[in-house]
Scaffold this motif. Structure first.
Motif, PDB file in Angstrom:
ATOM      1  N   ALA A  20       0.824  -1.208   0.000  1.00 16.77           N
ATOM      2  CA  ALA A  20       0.000   0.000   0.000  1.00 16.77           C
ATOM      3  C   ALA A  20       0.857   1.256   0.000  1.00 16.77           C
ATOM      4  CB  ALA A  20      -0.930  -0.012   1.215  1.00 16.77           C
ATOM      5  N   TRP A  21       1.921   1.238   0.776  1.00 18.82           N
ATOM      6  CA  TRP A  21       2.797   2.410   0.879  1.00 18.82           C
ATOM      7  C   TRP A  21       3.450   2.711  -0.459  1.00 18.82           C
ATOM      8  CZ3 TRP A  21       7.970   3.584   0.287  1.00 18.82           C
ATOM      9  CH2 TRP A  21       8.446   4.747   0.929  1.00 18.82           C
ATOM     10  N   PRO A  67      -9.636  -0.471   4.931  1.00 20.18           N
ATOM     11  CA  PRO A  67      -8.787  -1.404   5.665  1.00 20.18           C
ATOM     12  C   PRO A  67      -8.358  -2.631   4.857  1.00 20.18           C
ATOM     13  CG  PRO A  67     -11.058  -1.827   6.224  1.00 20.18           C
ATOM     14  CD  PRO A  67     -11.064  -0.755   5.152  1.00 20.18           C
ATOM     15  N   ASP A  68      -7.870  -2.435   3.660  1.00 20.91           N
ATOM     16  CA  ASP A  68      -7.481  -3.580   2.832  1.00 20.91           C
ATOM     17  C   ASP A  68      -6.545  -3.073   1.751  1.00 20.91           C
ATOM     18  OD1 ASP A  68      -8.049  -6.443   1.707  1.00 20.91           O
ATOM     19  OD2 ASP A  68      -8.373  -5.079   0.020  1.00 20.91           O
ATOM     20  N   SER A  69      -5.449  -3.788   1.521  1.00 23.11           N
ATOM     21  CA  SER A  69      -4.440  -3.309   0.566  1.00 23.11           C
ATOM     22  C   SER A  69      -4.967  -3.228  -0.860  1.00 23.11           C
ATOM     23  CB  SER A  69      -3.204  -4.212   0.615  1.00 23.11           C
ATOM     24  OG  SER A  69      -3.544  -5.547   0.298  1.00 23.11           O
ATOM     25  N   LEU A  70      -5.782  -4.201  -1.266  1.00 23.33           N
ATOM     26  CA  LEU A  70      -6.316  -4.163  -2.630  1.00 23.33           C
ATOM     27  C   LEU A  70      -7.306  -3.015  -2.786  1.00 23.33           C
ATOM     28  CD1 LEU A  70      -6.343  -5.343  -5.420  1.00 23.33           C
ATOM     29  CD2 LEU A  70      -7.979  -7.074  -4.655  1.00 23.33           C
ATOM     30  N   GLU A  74      -7.095   0.176  -5.341  1.00 21.03           N
ATOM     31  CA  GLU A  74      -8.163   0.622  -6.229  1.00 21.03           C
ATOM     32  C   GLU A  74      -8.487   2.097  -5.997  1.00 21.03           C
ATOM     33  OE1 GLU A  74      -8.982  -0.858  -8.714  1.00 21.03           O
ATOM     34  OE2 GLU A  74      -9.235  -3.002  -8.450  1.00 21.03           O
ATOM     35  N   PHE A  75      -8.453   2.524  -4.762  1.00 15.86           N
ATOM     36  CA  PHE A  75      -8.647   3.951  -4.474  1.00 15.86           C
ATOM     37  C   PHE A  75      -7.586   4.780  -5.189  1.00 15.86           C
ATOM     38  CE2 PHE A  75      -7.100   7.572  -2.023  1.00 15.86           C
ATOM     39  CZ  PHE A  75      -8.228   8.362  -1.946  1.00 15.86           C
ATOM     40  N   CYS A  76      -6.337   4.337  -5.098  1.00 16.57           N
ATOM     41  CA  CYS A  76      -5.242   5.059  -5.746  1.00 16.57           C
ATOM     42  C   CYS A  76      -5.399   5.068  -7.263  1.00 16.57           C
ATOM     43  CB  CYS A  76      -3.908   4.426  -5.367  1.00 16.57           C
ATOM     44  SG  CYS A  76      -3.446   4.640  -3.631  1.00 16.57           S
ATOM     45  N   PHE A 161       2.295  -5.640  -5.717  1.00 17.59           N
ATOM     46  CA  PHE A 161       1.801  -6.799  -4.981  1.00 17.59           C
ATOM     47  C   PHE A 161       2.828  -7.928  -4.928  1.00 17.59           C
ATOM     48  CE2 PHE A 161      -2.106  -4.749  -4.432  1.00 17.59           C
ATOM     49  CZ  PHE A 161      -2.849  -5.474  -3.530  1.00 17.59           C
ATOM     50  N   TYR A 162       3.710  -7.997  -5.904  1.00 20.75           N
ATOM     51  CA  TYR A 162       4.724  -9.052  -5.888  1.00 20.75           C
ATOM     52  C   TYR A 162       6.061  -8.584  -5.311  1.00 20.75           C
ATOM     53  CZ  TYR A 162       1.632 -12.346  -8.060  1.00 20.75           C
ATOM     54  OH  TYR A 162       0.574 -13.209  -8.270  1.00 20.75           O
ATOM     55  N   LEU A 163       6.181  -7.308  -4.989  1.00 16.96           N
ATOM     56  CA  LEU A 163       7.422  -6.816  -4.394  1.00 16.96           C
ATOM     57  C   LEU A 163       7.776  -7.531  -3.091  1.00 16.96           C
ATOM     58  CD1 LEU A 163       9.792  -4.873  -3.997  1.00 16.96           C
ATOM     59  CD2 LEU A 163       8.151  -3.153  -3.193  1.00 16.96           C
TER      60      LEU A 163
END
Length: 215
Positions: A20-21, A67-70, A74-76, A161-163
Motif C-alpha cells: 500500500a505504501w 482497511p485492505d491493501s487491494l 483501487e482507491f489510488c 503486490f509481488y514486491l
C-alpha cells in the motif's frame, strides 16, 4: 484535496503495508504514515482504534477508512491514472495475478515471512519451494510476453503486490530463473522501495519468531 493517513506495520516485516505504501508513493499524492509496532503488548487495541478489521494497512481518507491493501490500490487507481495497464486484456490479466497474490501462496507466506534484514540460504520446506517455483514461472511467462522490465511493460499495481515476495526470494535464497532474478533486482532497486528498506534497516523493533525462521 483529500487528507490521507496510511497506518502501517513495521517496515521490516509488514508485507501488506509495503504494498500500500509503495502504491501511494507512486501516485505522488501527499500522505502521512503512522507506524504501529506489531506483536507488542496492546498492539491489537491500537489496530482496532484505527479499523474494526484490526489489521494493517489502513488508509484514512478524510475520516473514512479503507482497511485492505487491494481496496487501497483501487482507491489510488481511481485517483491517478496508469497504475493499471491501459490495454484491456493486460488490465484483466494484471487484475487476475494481483488477486492470486492477494488470496494465495499460503506456504510461502507461512514458511518465508517478509524479513528485509534476513539473509539465509538454509533448506526450506517443499511446499514453500513449490510455490516459489510457481511464482518464478509466472514471472517468466509474463516478462516473456511483455516488453518489461515489469510484469506488464511499465510499473503497475501488480508489481507492488509481488514486491514483498521478491524480497523473500532474496531473504531466504529461494531458487529462481535468471529472468526472475533480473526482475527481482528491478523491483528492489526502485527508489521508493529503497526508501522503505532504509527505514526497515534502521528500526529497532524485532519479531523473535519471524527472525527465528530458517535461522
Amino acid at each position: 484535496m483529500a487528507n490521507l493517513t496510511l497506518y502501517i506495520g513495521n517496515y521490516n516485516y509488514s508485507s501488506w503495508s509495503l504494498r500500500a505504501w509503495q502504491i501511494l508513493r507512486k501516485t505522488e499524492l501527499p500522505f502521512q504514515s503512522v507506524m504501529i509496532d506489531l506483536d507488542v503488548p496492546g498492539y491489537k487495541d491500537e489496530l482496532l482504534k484505527v479499523s474494526d478489521a484490526g489489521t494493517v494497512p489502513v488508509l484514512d481518507v478524510n475520516g473514512q477508512v479503507i482497511p485492505d491493501s487491494l481496496a487501497i490500490a483501487e482507491f489510488c487507481a481511481k485517483a491517478v491514472p496508469n497504475l493499471w495497464p491501459k490495454d484491456e486484456a493486460k488490465w484483466a490479466e494484471a487484475k487476475a495475478v494481483v488477486e492470486k497474490m492477494h488470496t494465495g501462496f499460503e506456504a510461502i507466506r507461512r514458511e518465508a515471512p517478509m524479513n528485509l534484514r534476513r539473509r539465509t540460504k538454509g533448506p526450506m520446506p517443499v511446499d514453500c519451494l513449490n510455490e516459489a517455483a510457481e511464482i518464478s514461472a509466472m514471472w517468466d511467462d509474463l516478462l516473456g510476453r511483455h516488453d518489461g522490465p515489469f510484469l506488464f511493460d511499465d510499473w503497475t499495481i501488480a508489481d507492488a503486490f509481488y514486491l514483498p515476495v521478491a524480497t523473500r526470494f532474496e531473504s531466504y535464497g529461494l531458487p529462481r530463473t535468471t529472468r526472475s532474478d533480473v526482475y527481482i533486482s528491478e523491483l528492489m532497486s526502485d527508489m521508493h522501495y529503497l526508501e522503505w528498506e532504509a527505514l526497515a534497516f534502521t528500526e529497532t523493533h524485532i519479531l523473535p519468531e519471524t527472525d527465528a525462521v530458517n535461522a
